[in-house]
Design a protein around this motif. Structure first.
Motif, PDB file in Angstrom:
ATOM      1  N   VAL A 231      -3.752   3.798   0.430  1.00 28.58           N
ATOM      2  CA  VAL A 231      -4.280   3.308  -1.032  1.00 28.58           C
ATOM      3  C   VAL A 231      -3.714   1.796  -1.006  1.00 28.58           C
ATOM      4  O   VAL A 231      -2.444   1.582  -1.103  1.00 28.58           O
ATOM      5  CB  VAL A 231      -3.447   4.164  -2.250  1.00 28.58           C
ATOM      6  N   ASP A 232      -4.590   1.181  -1.074  1.00 28.64           N
ATOM      7  CA  ASP A 232      -4.356  -0.334  -1.191  1.00 28.64           C
ATOM      8  C   ASP A 232      -4.393  -0.948  -2.591  1.00 28.64           C
ATOM      9  O   ASP A 232      -5.178  -0.833  -3.253  1.00 28.64           O
ATOM     10  CB  ASP A 232      -5.451  -1.147  -0.317  1.00 28.64           C
ATOM     11  N   LEU A 233      -2.942  -1.070  -3.124  1.00 23.40           N
ATOM     12  CA  LEU A 233      -2.650  -1.612  -4.289  1.00 23.40           C
ATOM     13  C   LEU A 233      -3.273  -2.805  -4.523  1.00 23.40           C
ATOM     14  O   LEU A 233      -3.461  -3.879  -3.584  1.00 23.40           O
ATOM     15  CB  LEU A 233      -1.124  -1.532  -4.493  1.00 23.40           C
ATOM     16  N   PRO A 234      -3.599  -3.358  -5.933  1.00 22.87           N
ATOM     17  CA  PRO A 234      -4.041  -4.565  -6.443  1.00 22.87           C
ATOM     18  C   PRO A 234      -3.350  -5.632  -6.070  1.00 22.87           C
ATOM     19  O   PRO A 234      -3.606  -6.839  -5.947  1.00 22.87           O
ATOM     20  CB  PRO A 234      -4.631  -4.318  -7.504  1.00 22.87           C
TER      21      PRO A 234
ATOM     22  N   TYR B 231       0.907  -1.093  -0.127  1.00 24.78           N
ATOM     23  CA  TYR B 231       0.046   0.035  -0.052  1.00 24.78           C
ATOM     24  C   TYR B 231       0.709   1.328  -0.074  1.00 24.78           C
ATOM     25  O   TYR B 231       1.926   1.138   0.313  1.00 24.78           O
ATOM     26  CB  TYR B 231      -0.962  -0.027   1.247  1.00 24.78           C
ATOM     27  N   LEU B 232       0.254   2.164  -0.242  1.00 20.55           N
ATOM     28  CA  LEU B 232       0.838   3.693  -0.455  1.00 20.55           C
ATOM     29  C   LEU B 232       0.120   4.446   0.701  1.00 20.55           C
ATOM     30  O   LEU B 232      -0.857   4.525   0.784  1.00 20.55           O
ATOM     31  CB  LEU B 232       0.794   4.171  -1.745  1.00 20.55           C
ATOM     32  N   TRP B 233       0.910   5.549   1.352  1.00 19.86           N
ATOM     33  CA  TRP B 233       0.219   6.446   2.205  1.00 19.86           C
ATOM     34  C   TRP B 233       0.298   7.728   1.492  1.00 19.86           C
ATOM     35  O   TRP B 233       1.365   8.232   0.955  1.00 19.86           O
ATOM     36  CB  TRP B 233       0.634   6.439   3.378  1.00 19.86           C
ATOM     37  N   ILE B 234      -0.776   8.592   1.503  1.00 19.11           N
ATOM     38  CA  ILE B 234      -0.933   9.855   0.921  1.00 19.11           C
ATOM     39  C   ILE B 234      -1.327  10.812   2.001  1.00 19.11           C
ATOM     40  O   ILE B 234      -2.428  10.412   2.631  1.00 19.11           O
ATOM     41  CB  ILE B 234      -2.155   9.996  -0.337  1.00 19.11           C
ATOM     42  N   GLN B 235      -0.969  11.963   2.080  1.00 17.23           N
ATOM     43  CA  GLN B 235      -1.350  13.141   2.884  1.00 17.23           C
ATOM     44  C   GLN B 235      -2.232  14.067   2.516  1.00 17.23           C
ATOM     45  O   GLN B 235      -2.401  14.534   1.374  1.00 17.23           O
ATOM     46  CB  GLN B 235      -0.086  14.157   3.313  1.00 17.23           C
ATOM     47  N   LEU B 236      -3.408  13.840   3.541  1.00 15.75           N
ATOM     48  CA  LEU B 236      -4.600  14.988   3.068  1.00 15.75           C
ATOM     49  C   LEU B 236      -4.519  16.135   4.090  1.00 15.75           C
ATOM     50  O   LEU B 236      -5.443  16.002   5.094  1.00 15.75           O
ATOM     51  CB  LEU B 236      -5.852  14.153   3.188  1.00 15.75           C
TER      52      LEU B 236
ATOM     53  N   VAL C 129     -10.453   7.403  -6.384  1.00 13.29           N
ATOM     54  CA  VAL C 129      -8.893   6.996  -6.726  1.00 13.29           C
ATOM     55  C   VAL C 129      -9.066   5.785  -7.610  1.00 13.29           C
ATOM     56  O   VAL C 129      -9.700   4.706  -7.208  1.00 13.29           O
ATOM     57  CB  VAL C 129      -8.358   6.517  -5.438  1.00 13.29           C
ATOM     58  N   LYS C 130      -8.607   5.810  -8.820  1.00 21.30           N
ATOM     59  CA  LYS C 130      -8.768   4.804  -9.775  1.00 21.30           C
ATOM     60  C   LYS C 130      -7.175   4.429 -10.422  1.00 21.30           C
ATOM     61  O   LYS C 130      -6.279   5.320 -10.344  1.00 21.30           O
ATOM     62  CB  LYS C 130      -9.604   5.370 -10.995  1.00 21.30           C
ATOM     63  N   ASP C 131      -7.114   3.098 -10.732  1.00 24.01           N
ATOM     64  CA  ASP C 131      -5.987   2.795 -11.693  1.00 24.01           C
ATOM     65  C   ASP C 131      -6.142   3.403 -13.354  1.00 24.01           C
ATOM     66  O   ASP C 131      -7.126   4.225 -13.361  1.00 24.01           O
ATOM     67  CB  ASP C 131      -5.784   1.636 -11.668  1.00 24.01           C
ATOM     68  N   MET C 132      -5.076   3.164 -14.094  1.00 28.93           N
ATOM     69  CA  MET C 132      -5.591   3.764 -15.356  1.00 28.93           C
ATOM     70  C   MET C 132      -6.190   3.151 -16.294  1.00 28.93           C
ATOM     71  O   MET C 132      -6.385   3.557 -17.343  1.00 28.93           O
ATOM     72  CB  MET C 132      -3.746   3.792 -16.048  1.00 28.93           C
ATOM     73  N   THR C 133      -6.855   2.068 -15.669  1.00 30.55           N
ATOM     74  CA  THR C 133      -8.038   1.277 -16.512  1.00 30.55           C
ATOM     75  C   THR C 133      -9.533   1.940 -16.143  1.00 30.55           C
ATOM     76  O   THR C 133     -10.334   1.730 -16.705  1.00 30.55           O
ATOM     77  CB  THR C 133      -8.126  -0.373 -16.497  1.00 30.55           C
TER      78      THR C 133
ATOM     79  N   ASP D 223     -11.533   1.236  -9.579  1.00 28.04           N
ATOM     80  CA  ASP D 223     -11.234   2.045  -8.412  1.00 28.04           C
ATOM     81  C   ASP D 223     -10.430   1.218  -7.440  1.00 28.04           C
ATOM     82  O   ASP D 223     -10.386  -0.021  -7.616  1.00 28.04           O
ATOM     83  CB  ASP D 223     -12.845   1.979  -7.809  1.00 28.04           C
ATOM     84  N   ILE D 224      -9.593   1.878  -6.992  1.00 30.99           N
ATOM     85  CA  ILE D 224      -8.615   1.122  -5.781  1.00 30.99           C
ATOM     86  C   ILE D 224      -9.110   1.351  -4.545  1.00 30.99           C
ATOM     87  O   ILE D 224      -9.633   2.521  -4.354  1.00 30.99           O
ATOM     88  CB  ILE D 224      -7.254   1.909  -6.149  1.00 30.99           C
ATOM     89  N   PRO D 225      -9.202   0.625  -3.684  1.00 29.90           N
ATOM     90  CA  PRO D 225      -9.608   0.792  -2.360  1.00 29.90           C
ATOM     91  C   PRO D 225      -8.775   1.474  -1.439  1.00 29.90           C
ATOM     92  O   PRO D 225      -7.507   1.502  -1.568  1.00 29.90           O
ATOM     93  CB  PRO D 225      -9.582  -0.819  -1.840  1.00 29.90           C
ATOM     94  N   VAL D 226      -9.488   2.569  -0.799  1.00 27.46           N
ATOM     95  CA  VAL D 226      -8.474   3.526   0.026  1.00 27.46           C
ATOM     96  C   VAL D 226      -9.205   3.650   1.428  1.00 27.46           C
ATOM     97  O   VAL D 226     -10.424   3.319   1.586  1.00 27.46           O
ATOM     98  CB  VAL D 226      -8.806   4.769  -0.703  1.00 27.46           C
ATOM     99  N   THR D 227      -8.173   3.910   2.482  1.00 26.51           N
ATOM    100  CA  THR D 227      -8.930   3.933   3.794  1.00 26.51           C
ATOM    101  C   THR D 227      -8.391   5.450   4.194  1.00 26.51           C
ATOM    102  O   THR D 227      -7.154   5.719   4.359  1.00 26.51           O
ATOM    103  CB  THR D 227      -8.298   3.110   4.626  1.00 26.51           C
ATOM    104  N   ILE D 228      -9.382   6.065   4.707  1.00 22.56           N
ATOM    105  CA  ILE D 228      -8.957   7.503   4.935  1.00 22.56           C
ATOM    106  C   ILE D 228      -9.080   7.602   6.667  1.00 22.56           C
ATOM    107  O   ILE D 228      -9.901   7.295   7.359  1.00 22.56           O
ATOM    108  CB  ILE D 228      -9.891   8.666   4.657  1.00 22.56           C
TER     109      ILE D 228
END
Length: 776
Positions: A162-165, A93-98, A143-147, A150-155
């Protein structure tokens, strides 16, 4: 006959008052190596403080399209993120700052802030307690991939996972998009903060400072993993370098300034502005005004309903910020840097004139030159200062304080406050925008280092510049604080009570002392530049700084880091005693003669002091033989044994020893006590009877065997009249009353300023300047 006291050529010239009891343990830990207090070196970070042969860091490129709604003060955006995993670790997964969520209704920031009721309170204090019910914070639409999936996320408040497939393996990259929006808040309200808008009721316009405005990638590092500590408002940012392509759509009459280089000036600037911009690129001596005050005032009155899109590109930056308003005046000039030109620029409303037109861009240019000389050539193409009644930094652009009164006049406090803030915020381009430390964890690594650099830039701007932070004596009030309000510099940003003194002033002062008093400028400057160049566009830690400063200078500084950065003890070194000695080089005859004279003086003193009738008469019957022996004994008679002993002694001396014996040197034994606990060098000024003086500098290592009490002997041809410890106030000694011999009365110090009415506050802190107003 009265017994004669032996004459010793020893003069006790002064003893200071008594001191507190000392610990029985003289030798503790102050000069031990830091050892396990620092992270162990490894293949990523070497023991020398340099990046290791397997050093890595992540990269995140962004393509962003954003639109500003000037009618309802909102923003909507779309971004594509390309994230490169350069680490040796697979990432699930990746972490993003909000960061905008820190101002949301359910933010933890007001919940964790202390509050109380006082007998007298203003409405703003009550607003802070009540918080707000405004619709603030991010709305993450997708939040979507390039296709398009939707990509699952938890805020979690200010962080989004961002939970990667599938795991992102080392050496791979992933791409995804984020669609978002939020309402811009009034940063002049009690909510505050760095970004937001300011509303000008006189002309009905807004000035937007757009920072922390898009979901930003958190840092994944070798030393911490994900830096996903929540944003609570104080601890700033740890961010990932990358390239940015940003399209900003605003009302057509707005002026936009941003990180990076404007790609479409022909589409967004008028022909006149474009011509002036080209002139500014070739002008090095003074700013060229590209949009004038008169032109900005005209635009304020007729608000366009059309839109324009400004396109900016920025390479190898850790963040992107921008500003927009139809109120902006814009000026610029070129600055030579490393064989290329950098554009120094300012954006400001008419409310900031005439102060900003005269100083802002010139200060930007000065800051770039000053910092570059001590670190590295400024690598970016632009450096922008925006007047926004606050102070905050981002790559190539910063928002700064300094607005004159409504009539265009200003005090020296406002002028110097503005200059200081601009230097400070532009200087942040070097620390941490390029030397990219983790501000969320260690505020001092950017604020402290930058405040130190700011101090030097201020002094270069004006040798009599009233710098607020930097000189050692300026930190004394903080060092005197109650122990329960002090933390080590190495404290997390959110846990510091006295934030400004701890994270800005104390580390800056420590570096000034390190440069001027302990290492010397040549060694310090080389090592500091080495640190900056080793870690530009990388993520350094405190260990990397500490180790590099020692590695590049061959100066063992563990005692200094331990005391100044890991401790809270103050400096209080007392000059306890001064003893004066002279060598006894008299011949036996001279010595006997001197002893006789001393005895006769004592006899004469006693006979004049006491009336004989007051002296009790005691008759002592003694043996006649004993009485005759004492009456015949003369202690001042020179004997053959005396002469033989003297001649034998002189015969054993070498010519050099005889020269020393007859040199007439004065030996001064000075004893010092460490009352504060923080060991420091001894800087000693010896003032001589003939009116001259001399300064002796003793390294701090003199305390290594006894951390509480030391003595030092000086051999001088001249006689000393007085002694002063720390004459130039270099060590931040909190009690100067015990720095004198003979002891002197030292009045409390306070700074004076001319004029009536006091000094008006400044965002960067007040200086005791004269209050008299002046134009330009």
């Amino acid at each position: 006959m009265r017994k004669l006291l032996p004459i010793v050529v020893l003069m006790f010239l002064g003893i200071q008052p008594g001191f507190a009891q000392w610990s029985a343990q003289n030798h503790a830990e102050r000069f031990e190596q830091l050892g396990t207090m620092l992270r162990s070196p490894n293949v990523y970070r070497t023991a020398s403080g340099a990046p290791g042969h397997m050093y890595w860091q992540q990269k995140a490129d962004h393509e962003i399209s954003v639109e500003l709604n000037d009618d309802n003060q909102s923003i909507k955006g779309w971004q594509k993120v390309t994230y490169y995993n350069n680490s040796p670790d697979p990432l699930k997964y990746l972490w993003i700052q909000l960061d905008q969520n820190e101002r949301a209704k359910d933010s933890n920031t007001p919940k964790t802030a202390e509050s109380s009721i006082n007998p007298r309170m203003n409405l703003r204090q009550l607003e802070n307690i009540l918080w707000h019910d405004l619709d603030l914070g991010y709305k993450i639409h997708s939040v979507k991939d390039m296709t398009g999936k939707d990509i699952p996320v938890t805020i979690n408040h200010t962080m989004m996972r961002v939970d990667l497939p599938q795991p992102l393996l080392p050496g791979q990259k992933t791409e995804f998009t984020v669609d978002w929006s939020f309402n811009i808040h009034d940063r002049m309200s009690f909510i505050g903060g760095r970004p937001g808008y300011e509303y000008f009721p006189n002309d009905g316009n807004y000035l937007y400072t757009m920072a922390e405005w898009f979901p930003r990638m958190a840092v994944y590092s070798d030393f911490e993993g994900w830096q996903n500590k929540q944003f609570a408002g104080r601890g700033e940012f740890a961010l990932t370098f990358g390239d940015y392509k940003v399209k900003i759509t605003v009302p057509a009459d707005h002026m936009v300034g941003a990180t990076g280089v404007l790609q479409n000036p022909q589409e967004v600037l008028s022909p006149t502005e474009l011509q002036r911009w080209e002139t500014a690129k070739k002008t090095y001596d003074k700013p060229v005004i590209i949009r004038t005050q008169a032109e900005a005032e005209k635009l304020e009155k007729a608000k366009s309903k059309d839109k324009k899109t400004w396109v900016f590109h920025a390479e190898n930056v850790r963040d992107f910020a921008w500003t927009s308003s139809r109120k902006f005046i814009w000026d610029a000039m070129a600055v030579k840097q490393g064989g290329k030109d950098v554009m120094a620029m300012s954006y400001y409303a008419k409310e900031a004139n005439p102060l900003w037109e005269q100083y802002s861009t010139r200060v930007v240019a000065h800051t770039i030159k000053s910092y570059a000389a001590k670190t590295f050539d400024y690598p970016y193409p632009t450096a922008i200062s925006v007047e926004a009644t606050n102070g905050m930094e981002y790559p190539m652009i910063c928002f700064n304080y300094g607005r004159p009164d409504a009539d265009g006049t200003y005090s020296d406090a406002i002028k110097y406050g503005m200059i200081s803030v601009i230097i400070h915020e532009v200087g942040h381009n070097f620390f941490p925008m390029i030397v990219n430390s983790d501000e969320r964890q260690w505020t001092w690594m950017d604020e402290g280092l930058n405040t130190f650099m700011q101090y030097m830039a201020e002094q270069e701007w004006d040798r009599n510049y009233p710098s607020r932070r930097g000189p050692a004596h300026k930190i004394v009030p903080y060092m005197r604080s109650e122990k329960n309000t002090l933390e080590p510099i190495m404290t997390n940003s959110e846990n510091i009570i006295q934030f400004g003194p701890n994270a800005y002033a104390k580390p800056a002062t420590a570096l000034v002392i390190l440069r001027e008093t302990i290492m010397g400028r040549e060694l310090f400057d080389y090592a500091f530049k080495e640190y900056a160049q080793r870690w530009m566009f990388k993520h350094p830690t405190p260990e990397d700084f500490f180790r590099t400063m020692e590695d590049a200078s061959a100066v063992d500084l563990d005692w200094f880091w331990r005391g100044w950065f890991f401790g809270t003890e103050p400096v209080d070194i007392a000059l306890e005693t001064v003893n004066w000695y002279k060598m006894d080089n008299r011949t036996p005859a001279e010595k006997k003669a001197d002893e006789k004279k001393a005895f006769e003086r004592e006899e004469d003193y006693i006979s004049k002091t006491f009336n004989q009738k007051d002296v009790p008469q005691t008759v002592v019957e003694t043996d006649p033989a004993t009485r005759d022996f004492y009456n015949s004994y003369n202690p001042f008679t020179l004997t053959p044994e005396d002469e033989k002993a003297y001649n034998d002694f002189m015969a054993r001396l070498s010519p050099k020893e005889k020269e020393l014996l007859n040199s007439g040197l004065n030996f001064y034994e000075l004893k010092f006590k460490n009352l504060g606990g923080l060991v420091m060098p001894l800087i000693i000024q010896l003032n001589y009877v003939d009116g001259t003086s001399e300064v002796e500098r003793i390294p701090a290592e003199i305390w290594r065997y006894d951390e509480w009490e030391v003595s030092k002997v000086f051999a001088k041809k001249k006689e000393v009249k007085s002694v002063l410890l720390d004459p130039y106030r270099e060590t931040a000694d909190i009690d100067e009353s015990n720095n004198h011999w003979p002891q002197q009365y030292v009045p409390s110090r306070f700074e004076m300023f001319k004029g009536a009415g006091g000094v008006r506050g400044a965002a960067s802190g007040d200086n005791p300047m004269k209050r008299a107003k002046s134009k330009k």
